[in-house]
Write a protein that holds these residues in place. Structure first.
Motif, PDB file in Angstrom:
ATOM      1  N   GLU A 197      -9.548   0.209  -8.112  1.00 37.28           N
ATOM      2  CA  GLU A 197     -10.416  -0.709  -7.356  1.00 37.28           C
ATOM      3  C   GLU A 197      -9.908  -2.145  -7.350  1.00 37.28           C
ATOM      4  O   GLU A 197     -10.673  -3.098  -7.492  1.00 37.28           O
ATOM      5  N   GLU A 229      -8.165  -3.481  -4.762  1.00 36.25           N
ATOM      6  CA  GLU A 229      -7.691  -3.724  -3.394  1.00 36.25           C
ATOM      7  C   GLU A 229      -7.573  -5.223  -3.090  1.00 36.25           C
ATOM      8  O   GLU A 229      -6.643  -5.661  -2.401  1.00 36.25           O
ATOM      9  N   ARG A 279      -4.381  -7.414  -1.493  1.00 40.37           N
ATOM     10  CA  ARG A 279      -4.483  -8.337  -0.349  1.00 40.37           C
ATOM     11  C   ARG A 279      -3.975  -9.723  -0.746  1.00 40.37           C
ATOM     12  O   ARG A 279      -3.297 -10.398   0.016  1.00 40.37           O
ATOM     13  N   GLN A 296      -0.855   2.161  -4.854  1.00 37.08           N
ATOM     14  CA  GLN A 296      -1.860   3.231  -4.778  1.00 37.08           C
ATOM     15  C   GLN A 296      -2.652   3.336  -6.083  1.00 37.08           C
ATOM     16  O   GLN A 296      -3.844   3.574  -6.084  1.00 37.08           O
ATOM     17  N   LEU A 352      -5.091   0.576  -6.164  1.00 39.42           N
ATOM     18  CA  LEU A 352      -6.182   0.905  -5.244  1.00 39.42           C
ATOM     19  C   LEU A 352      -7.189   1.828  -5.938  1.00 39.42           C
ATOM     20  O   LEU A 352      -8.398   1.628  -5.856  1.00 39.42           O
ATOM     21  N   LEU A 360       0.822  -1.223   0.000  1.00 38.77           N
ATOM     22  CA  LEU A 360       0.000   0.000   0.000  1.00 38.77           C
ATOM     23  C   LEU A 360       0.850   1.264   0.000  1.00 38.77           C
ATOM     24  O   LEU A 360       0.412   2.310  -0.476  1.00 38.77           O
TER      25      LEU A 360
END
Ligand code: MLT
Length: 238
Positions: A210, A212, A216, A204, A207, A198
């Protein structure tokens, strides 16, 4: 055994690969996707730098096709570069996948002059370290970078592999300062690999796109016990 880190594959001199074991990292997301797709059941992955060459190869042989540019799926391609598109798989992945990405697939090809080319990520850090050790040569940790610039997440992947290597041998091998910096980075983010991803610019960007869940996924340390090898024109699990 000496360990060196190449911060941006595209800027490397091809001579440096000779006689080494190269471990290539594009943690967000190409090498994480490659490791995931092979763990899900694909037998071979063809990393191709050019979009048109990827299309032609997939069409010629009827292989599956995936690709991104700037983090987005290439229009008209059935798959993008999200590892989650390939996991858990549906049992039909017995054949080959052609993958073209902005930086990672070119970095893998760049390393092809090494005596052995391994695919590294957080997902398979320990397996990649053990496979590199077994080769018994000097090790080059090859970071893909992003658009010709250094990427934090690739250095972090390299650092985690180096940490596994040190854990396995109980010794700190001689290394250059970039490799030492990556190792120390892995200690800094040791309890929070996702935090490292992150903190990166490309993290970034993903992120903002979209993705994310991809971050993970890619942050899972040692989820898979495979060390994919790139030989001739494709990547496979030996
Ligand atoms: C790349 O090759 O630059 C990456 O894998 C980009 C991405 O899909 O996030």
């Amino acid at each position: 055994m000496h360990v060196k880190l190449i911060p941006v594959a595209a800027a490397a001199d091809r001579d440096v690969f000779e006689g080494t074991t190269a471990v290539v990292f594009d943690v967000l997301r190409a090498t994480s996707t490659i490791v995931t797709a092979l763990a899900a059941g694909y037998r071979r992955i063809y990393p191709v730098a050019e979009e048109s060459a990827a299309l032609a190869l997939a069409h010629k042989h009827g292989y599956a096709l995936a690709g991104e540019r700037g983090g987005r799926k290439i229009p008209g391609f059935p798959h993008g570069n999200s590892p989650l598109e390939f996991w858990p798989g549906d049992g039909k992945e017995s054949e080959a996948l052609v993958l073209t990405t902005s930086n990672g697939t070119g970095a893998i090809q760049m390393a092809s002059g090494a005596a052995r080319v391994l695919t590294g990520s957080l997902l398979n850090a320990r397996a990649a370290a053990l496979a590199a050790l077994k080769e018994g040569r000097d090790i080059l940790l090859v970071c893909a970078g992003t658009g010709g610039a250094f990427s934090l997440e690739d250095a972090l992947g390299a650092g985690f592999v180096l940490a596994e290597l040190i854990r396995a041998t109980g010794e700190t091998p001689p290394m250059d300062d970039l490799a030492m910096a990556a190792y120390r980075l892995s200690i800094f983010y040791g309890n929070d690999p996702l935090g490292g991803l992150l903190d990166s610019r490309h993290g970034q960007r993903l992120l903002a796109l979209e993705c994310e869940d991809d971050l993970r996924w890619c942050a899972q340390l040692n989820k898979f016990n495979i060390a994919p090898v790139f030989m001739h024109d494709h990547i496979y699990v030996p």
